[in-house]
Design a protein around this motif. Structure first.
Motif, PDB file in Angstrom:
ATOM      1  N   GLY A 160      48.221  57.085  63.481  1.00  0.00           N
ATOM      2  CA  GLY A 160      48.396  56.115  64.324  1.00  0.00           C
ATOM      3  C   GLY A 160      47.920  55.620  65.503  1.00  0.00           C
ATOM      4  O   GLY A 160      47.695  56.476  66.714  1.00  0.00           O
ATOM      5  N   ALA A 161      48.851  54.974  66.012  1.00  0.00           N
ATOM      6  CA  ALA A 161      48.529  54.295  67.643  1.00  0.00           C
ATOM      7  C   ALA A 161      50.360  54.409  68.361  1.00  0.00           C
ATOM      8  O   ALA A 161      51.060  54.676  67.693  1.00  0.00           O
ATOM      9  CB  ALA A 161      48.310  52.723  67.681  1.00  0.00           C
ATOM     10  N   TYR A 162      49.708  55.483  69.545  1.00  0.00           N
ATOM     11  CA  TYR A 162      50.724  55.741  70.614  1.00  0.00           C
ATOM     12  C   TYR A 162      50.790  55.113  72.048  1.00  0.00           C
ATOM     13  O   TYR A 162      49.446  54.390  72.160  1.00  0.00           O
ATOM     14  CB  TYR A 162      50.744  56.242  70.616  1.00  0.00           C
ATOM     15  N   THR A 163      50.778  54.995  72.853  1.00  0.00           N
ATOM     16  CA  THR A 163      51.076  54.442  73.838  1.00  0.00           C
ATOM     17  C   THR A 163      51.534  55.912  74.869  1.00  0.00           C
ATOM     18  O   THR A 163      53.345  56.110  75.245  1.00  0.00           O
ATOM     19  CB  THR A 163      51.763  53.107  74.493  1.00  0.00           C
ATOM     20  N   PHE A 164      51.175  56.187  75.770  1.00  0.00           N
ATOM     21  CA  PHE A 164      51.347  57.353  76.734  1.00  0.00           C
ATOM     22  C   PHE A 164      51.418  56.578  78.364  1.00  0.00           C
ATOM     23  O   PHE A 164      50.619  55.965  78.636  1.00  0.00           O
ATOM     24  CB  PHE A 164      50.108  58.594  76.626  1.00  0.00           C
ATOM     25  N   MET A 165      52.813  56.763  78.006  1.00  0.00           N
ATOM     26  CA  MET A 165      53.248  56.155  80.075  1.00  0.00           C
ATOM     27  C   MET A 165      53.246  57.307  80.337  1.00  0.00           C
ATOM     28  O   MET A 165      54.621  58.289  80.390  1.00  0.00           O
ATOM     29  CB  MET A 165      54.382  55.216  79.780  1.00  0.00           C
TER      30      MET A 165
ATOM     31  N   ALA B   8      45.024  56.483  70.084  1.00  0.00           N
ATOM     32  CA  ALA B   8      44.718  56.058  69.058  1.00  0.00           C
ATOM     33  C   ALA B   8      44.235  57.532  67.857  1.00  0.00           C
ATOM     34  O   ALA B   8      44.017  58.814  68.850  1.00  0.00           O
ATOM     35  CB  ALA B   8      44.313  55.219  68.402  1.00  0.00           C
ATOM     36  N   VAL B   9      45.239  58.267  66.658  1.00  0.00           N
ATOM     37  CA  VAL B   9      44.932  59.461  66.069  1.00  0.00           C
ATOM     38  C   VAL B   9      44.826  59.052  65.099  1.00  0.00           C
ATOM     39  O   VAL B   9      44.475  58.276  64.739  1.00  0.00           O
ATOM     40  CB  VAL B   9      46.380  59.942  66.455  1.00  0.00           C
ATOM     41  N   ALA B  10      42.961  59.731  64.181  1.00  0.00           N
ATOM     42  CA  ALA B  10      42.332  59.343  63.636  1.00  0.00           C
ATOM     43  C   ALA B  10      43.350  59.851  61.972  1.00  0.00           C
ATOM     44  O   ALA B  10      43.956  61.014  61.936  1.00  0.00           O
ATOM     45  CB  ALA B  10      41.055  59.733  63.057  1.00  0.00           C
ATOM     46  N   SER B  11      43.551  59.050  60.980  1.00  0.00           N
ATOM     47  CA  SER B  11      43.781  59.256  59.491  1.00  0.00           C
ATOM     48  C   SER B  11      43.047  60.046  59.016  1.00  0.00           C
ATOM     49  O   SER B  11      41.936  60.388  59.169  1.00  0.00           O
ATOM     50  CB  SER B  11      43.952  58.266  59.136  1.00  0.00           C
TER      51      SER B  11
END
Length: 865
Positions: free
Chosen positions: A121-126, A145-148
Motif C-alpha cells: 500500500g501507500a504510506y507517508t514517512f514524516m 509505496a510497498v508493492a503488493s
C-alpha cells in the motif's frame, strides 16, 4: 563496525561545526533545521534505494518517493539535522502515516526508524526535529509505496473476478426461474395492496362454513364490520347498520347466496364514532364445497359518504334551482341558452325547448345597452339591475335581474347564470304606496310628508316664496256636535274651495286634522299675499251645505315670507304656526304676518313650558293659601289653595302665564294632582292641630273635570292623605260646566254625594243658563273679580252684583266675592248681603308657614275684639 566508526566521525564533525557556528547562531535560517534522510538499511545493512527497485532513481537524501518490494526483513531509515544549531542535543519524532497511529519520539543518540512486515500500500514517512522537545521544526516527508504480492496483482484479481462471475452466473441460472416466480407473486401482492390502499377500499374474506370473516386495509373510524347477522353474528346488542337499511342488506345477501341474483351489491349506512358512514358493499362467491354450496366469498367495502353527500347536494341544488320562485336561465360562454327552470316559464311564458340555443336579448333595450351588460359581467363577474321585458304574450313586466359569471378551473368563464324575479306587482304597490304616502286620503291634497320634501327643496334652492298656514276656528265643536263624518265632509269641501284660490304655480297641502298650508312660489309681494289670504277667508265664510246642515266656519291664517322670516323649512313652519296662534288670539277669522315680537312670545312660551316640566320633576311647585272671611263677623271661615311656580335662579312665574300653558299641554292634570295632595296634607295637619276650621277650596281645571272616574280619583287622594271630604271644596269654572251641562251635572252630583262641597267659580263671565244653574248640585257661587273692581264706581256693576247675590240666595247658595282690596268694597258687599269675601284686603296668598302665623294673629285679634 564500519558503520559505527562513520557515525562517530559524523558526530565529531557535527560538534566541531556547532562550535564554529555557535557565535552566529542567531543568524541561522529556518531551512537549517531541516531534517535529512541519511541512510536506508535492510536487515541492519546499508543499501541504495535503486538496489531495492530500479524505479528508485534518486538517492535517499534527495528522494521524494521510495518504492519498496515486498520485504520479509526489517527496514530502517536513518535521519538527522546536520545544519541545525547544537545538532548533538536535538530531539526527534517520526511517524509512518498509514501504519503508526501516534508519533514516535527519540533523541540525538538514536536517529533511526525501523519497520518490519509492512503491508502493501501507500504510506507517508514524516520526521521532525526540536531543540527542546516542545517546538518541532524542519519536517521531512517521504512517500513510501510497498508493492503488493503476486497473488494480489491486477491479473490475479481479474482471474478471481472472472471465476466469481462464472460461479454467480451459474448460480443465477439455477435460481432464475424460482426468483422470477417469487418476484411476480410479490409484485402481484404489492399491486393489490397498493390498489387497496390507493382506493381506500376495505377487503373482506368470508369463510362461509366456519363463519369467519377476515378484513384487510381496515378503517380506523369503522371498528366493527357491518353487523348484518349473516356474514358475522352481532358483536354488540344492536346492529351498527342503520335500522332503515338493515333489512334490505340481509335480503340482498340472502338472494345472492341462494342463487336468485347474479351478484351482491348494496349501499347502506353504518354507524361510526363521528356519525353515519355510507358504504358500497360488493361481494362474489369464489369457492364452492363438494355439494356445490358457497364455501368462500370475498368482496370490498367502499366509503361513498362524500359521493352520497355530493349527490344529495347536487339533488338539493337541482331541486332548488328547478323549484325556486325566481326565474333561472343559464347561458354558455357565448350567451346562448343551455338551461332554464320552471319559474322562467311561469314568468316569461316561454318553455324550456323554446329557449334552448337562443342568444340573450332584451326586446325593449338597444343592442348597445345589452353589450354594456355583457361587458360588465365579463369584467366584474356580476351585474345587477331592474329592467323591463316582454312576455311571450306581449305584455310588459318588470324584473330584478342578476347576471353572474361561472369560472372553470382555469379561471375562464364557462357559463353565465341569470336569476330574475317578477317585481311588477311590487313596483305597482310601491308606486301606490308612494302616492298614498304623499297624498292625503281624505282630501286628495298633498300631505305633510310631501310638503316637507317640497318646501325643503324650495329653501335649498333659495326660491323666494310665502307660506300661508291656517286651520278652521272651533272645528272641534263641529266634530263634537255634528259628528266626525260631517267634519270630514266639511274638510273635503274646504279643500275644494281653497284649491281654487291660489295661482297655477301655487301648491295647496293638508298637514293634518283641520290644518292646511298654501305655498305661493316666486313672490314676496305683500299685495298678492294679503289678497290671497282675504280670498281664503271670504271663500270659507260662505256657508257649506252638508247633509242638510248649513255650516259657517272661519279660519285663522299665519303668514311667513322666505327668507325674511326663517332660513329653514322647520323654522318657517314654526313661525307660521306662531303667527296663526296670534291670529286666533285676536278672535280668529283673520290673518297675521309673523314678526319678531311673536317669536319672542313663542320662545317665552316654550321657556315657560320647559320650566313647568322642570318644576314637576324637581318639585318646585308651591301651594299658597288665601283666607276667606265672613263679612258679617269679620272672622276667618275658610281658605283657598293657589298654586305658585318659583324656579331657583329664575324667580316667580305668574299663574296667568303658566296655568293656560299647563291647560294647553295637558300638564294641568299633574299640576292639579300635586296641588290637591299638598293641600289635603296641610289641611289635615291644621285640622288635627285645631288651627284651622272650615273648608279649603281647590280649583278644578277643565281637563281634570273631564277625567274618567274623577270622584273615585279624588276620594283616593283624600283617603291617602287622611282628610275628611267635608273639609274640601272644589271650585269649577262656569265655562267648564256649560260646555256639556248634562255630563257636568252627573259628575258634580257624584262628587257632592261623596260629601265634597262644590263652588261655581268666576260666575258671570260665562254663559250660564238659569235652567241649568238651578240643577247644579253646588253650595257656593263665587263672583268674579271683574264685577268687584268697579262695584263702587259703576252703578251697573253694583246692580249686577246685587242681582247675583239675590239670585244665589233664592237658590239657597252662599256667595263669595273675589278680589276685595279695600274696605269700601267690603262695606258695599256687606250692604248687598254678600256673606263671604277674599282678597288682598284680608291677606295675600301666603306660604304654608306664613299662612298659619297669619291665622293665629287674625284669631287672636278677633278674640280680643
Amino acid at each position: 563496525m564500519r558503520f559505527n566508526t562513520q557515525l562517530i566521525k559524523w558526530w565529531l564533525t557535527g560538534l566541531l561545526f556547532l562550535s564554529l557556528i555557535a557565535p552566529v547562531a542567531a543568524q541561522v535560517s529556518a531551512d537549517d533545521w531541516r531534517v535529512e534522510l541519511i541512510t536506508l538499511r535492510v536487515a541492519n545493512k546499508p543499501v541504495n534505494a535503486n538496489e531495492l527497485d530500479e524505479r528508485n532513481r534518486a538517492q535517499l537524501y534527495s528522494a521524494e518517493n521510495l518504492y519498496l518490494p515486498r520485504l520479509d526483513q526489517p527496514l530502517t531509515i536513518e535521519f538527522g539535522a546536520p545544519y541545525a544549531p547544537a545538532a548533538q542535543k536535538l530531539y526527534y519524532r517520526y511517524k509512518l502515516d498509514g501504519f503508526d497511529k501516534e508519533w514516535i519520539y527519540t533523541d540525538a543518540d538514536y536517529r533511526r526508524a525501523t519497520y518490519t512486515n509492512l503491508g502493501f500500500g501507500a504510506y507517508t514517512f514524516m520526521v521532525q526535529a526540536s531543540p527542546n522537545g516542545e517546538t518541532w521544526l524542519g519536517e521531512r516527508t517521504l512517500d513510501v509505496a510497498v508493492a503488493s504480492p503476486v497473488w494480489l496483482s491486477p491479473w490475479a484479481i481479474a482471474i478471481y473476478v472472472a471465476l466469481l462471475l462464472g460461479l454467480l452466473l451459474a448460480f443465477g441460472t439455477i435460481l432464475g426461474a424460482r426468483r422470477q416466480a417469487i418476484h411476480l407473486l410479490r409484485d402481484s401482492e404489492e399491486r393489490l395492496k397498493l390498489s387497496l390502499w390507493g382506493s381506500g377500499d376495505q377487503l373482506w374474506d368470508w369463510q362461509i362454513a366456519a363463519n369467519k370473516l377476515h378484513r384487510h386495509n381496515t378503517w380506523r373510524q369503522l371498528k366493527c364490520f357491518p353487523q348484518d347477522g349473516i356474514r358475522e353474528v352481532f358483536e354488540t346488542a344492536a346492529s351498527n347498520i342503520h335500522e332503515s337499511d338493515l333489512r334490505k342488506v340481509q335480503r340482498s345477501l340472502r338472494d345472492y347466496l341462494d342463487g336468485r341474483t347474479d351478484h351482491y351489491e348494496q349501499t347502506y349506512r353504518v354507524a361510526t364514532d363521528k356519525g353515519w358512514m355510507w358504504v358500497l358493499d360488493r361481494g362474489k362467491i369464489v369457492a364452492y364445497d363438494d355439494q356445490q354450496q358457497p364455501a368462500r366469498m370475498t368482496g370490498t367495502l367502499k366509503d361513498i359518504t362524500p359521493l352520497v353527500t355530493a349527490e344529495e347536494r347536487l339533488k338539493m341544488l337541482a331541486a332548488s334551482i328547478t323549484n325556486i320562485s325566481d326565474g333561472v336561465c343559464i347561458y354558455d360562454h357565448q350567451f346562448q341558452v343551455v338551461e332554464t327552470n320552471q319559474s322562467f316559464s311561469k314568468i316569461t311564458g316561454y318553455r324550456r325547448d323554446d329557449m334552448l340555443g337562443h342568444t340573450l336579448k332584451l326586446s325593449l333595450y338597444s343592442p348597445d345597452y345589452l353589450n354594456q351588460i355583457k361587458q360588465m359581467v365579463q369584467q366584474h363577474g356580476t351585474w345587477h339591475g331592474e329592467i323591463e321585458d316582454l312576455r311571450k304574450d306581449g305584455t310588459v313586466y318588470q324584473m330584478e335581474l342578476t347576471f353572474d359569471a361561472i369560472f372553470d378551473d382555469s379561471n375562464e368563464i364557462s357559463y353565465y347564470v341569470a336569476t330574475f324575479s317578477d317585481i311588477t306587482d311590487r313596483k305597482n304597490a310601491e308606486r301606490e304606496l308612494r302616492r298614498l304616502s304623499n297624498t292625503d286620503t281624505l282630501t286628495g291634497l298633498p300631505n305633510r310628508s310631501y310638503f316637507q320634501v317640497s318646501h325643503s327643496n324650495l329653501v335649498r334652492k333659495r326660491i323666494m316664496h310665502a307660506l300661508l298656514l291656517f286651520d278652521l276656528d272651533d272645528f272641534k265643536k263641529i266634530n263634537d256636535s255634528l259628528g266626525h263624518e260631517i267634519g270630514d265632509h266639511l274638510l273635503m269641501h274646504v279643500a275644494e274651495r281653497v284649491a281654487e284660490v291660489g295661482r297655477p304655480q301655487d301648491t295647496f297641502y293638508r298637514l293634518g286634522g283641520d290644518e292646511f298650508n298654501l305655498i305661493l312660489e316666486d313672490t314676496a309681494d305683500v299685495r298678492i299675499i294679503t289678497s290671497t289670504a282675504k280670498r281664503i277667508l271670504e271663500c270659507l265664510a260662505q256657508p257649506f251645505h252638508i247633509s242638510g246642515h248649513d255650516i259657517v266656519v272661519s279660519s285663522s291664517i299665519g303668514i311667513v315670507v322666505y327668507p325674511n322670516d326663517g332660513q329653514s323649512s322647520q323654522e318657517l313652519l314654526q313661525n307660521a304656526d306662531t303667527a296663526m296662534y296670534h291670529a286666533k288670539n285676536r278672535g280668529g277669522n283673520t290673518y297675521q304676518f309673523f314678526n319678531e315680537s311673536m317669536n319672542k312670545n313663542a320662545v317665552r312660551r316654550l321657556q315657560v313650558e320647559n320650566q313647568l316640566r322642570q318644576a314637576l320633576r324637581n318639585n318646585y311647585l308651591q301651594v299658597h293659601y288665601q283666607p276667606k272671611v265672613s263679612l258679617r263677623t269679620n272672622k276667618f271661615v275658610g281658605l283657598e289653595a293657589l298654586v305658585r311656580l318659583e324656579i331657583p335662579d329664575s324667580g316667580v312665574i305668574s299663574p296667568a302665564e303658566f296655568i293656560p300653558l299647563a291647560e294647553e299641554t295637558g300638564l294641568i292634570i299633574e299640576v292639579g294632582d300635586r296641588v290637591l295632595r299638598q293641600t289635603c296634607r296641610d289641611m289635615r295637619e291644621w285640622v288635627e292641630a285645631g288651627a284651622v276650621q272650615g273648608r279649603v277650596a281647590v280649583n278644578l281645571s277643565a281637563k281634570q273635570f273631564l277625567q274618567p272616574d274623577l270622584a273615585k280619583h279624588i276620594m283616593g287622594i283624600l283617603k291617602e292623605e287622611g282628610l275628611a271630604p267635608e273639609h274640601l271644596e272644589l271650585e269649577i269654572t262656569e265655562g267648564v260646566v256649560m260646555d256639556d251641562p248634562e255630563h257636568a251635572i252627573e259628575i258634580m252630583t257624584e262628587l257632592n254625594n261623596c260629601g265634597i262641597h262644590l263652588a261655581l267659580d268666576d260666575f258671570g263671565t260665562g254663559y250660564s243658563s238659569l235652567a241649568y244653574l238651578k240643577r247644579f248640585p253646588i253650595q257656593t257661587l263665587k263672583i268674579d273679580k271683574a264685577f268687584i273692581d268697579d262695584i263702587n264706581g259703576a252703578e251697573r256693576d253694583r246692580n249686577m252684583v246685587a242681582s247675583i247675590v239675590a239670585m244665589a240666595h233664592n237658590l239657597g247658595l252662599d256667595v263669595v266675592a273675589e278680589g276685595v282690596v279695600n274696605h269700601e268694597q267690603a262695606s258695599t258687599l256687606s250692604t248687598l248681603d254678600c256673606e263671604f269675601a277674599q282678597g288682598f284686603l284680608f291677606a295675600q296668598p301666603l306660604r304654608r308657614e306664613h299662612f298659619l302665623a297669619h291665622i293665629a294673629t287674625t284669631l287672636a285679634g278677633a278674640t280680643k275684639d
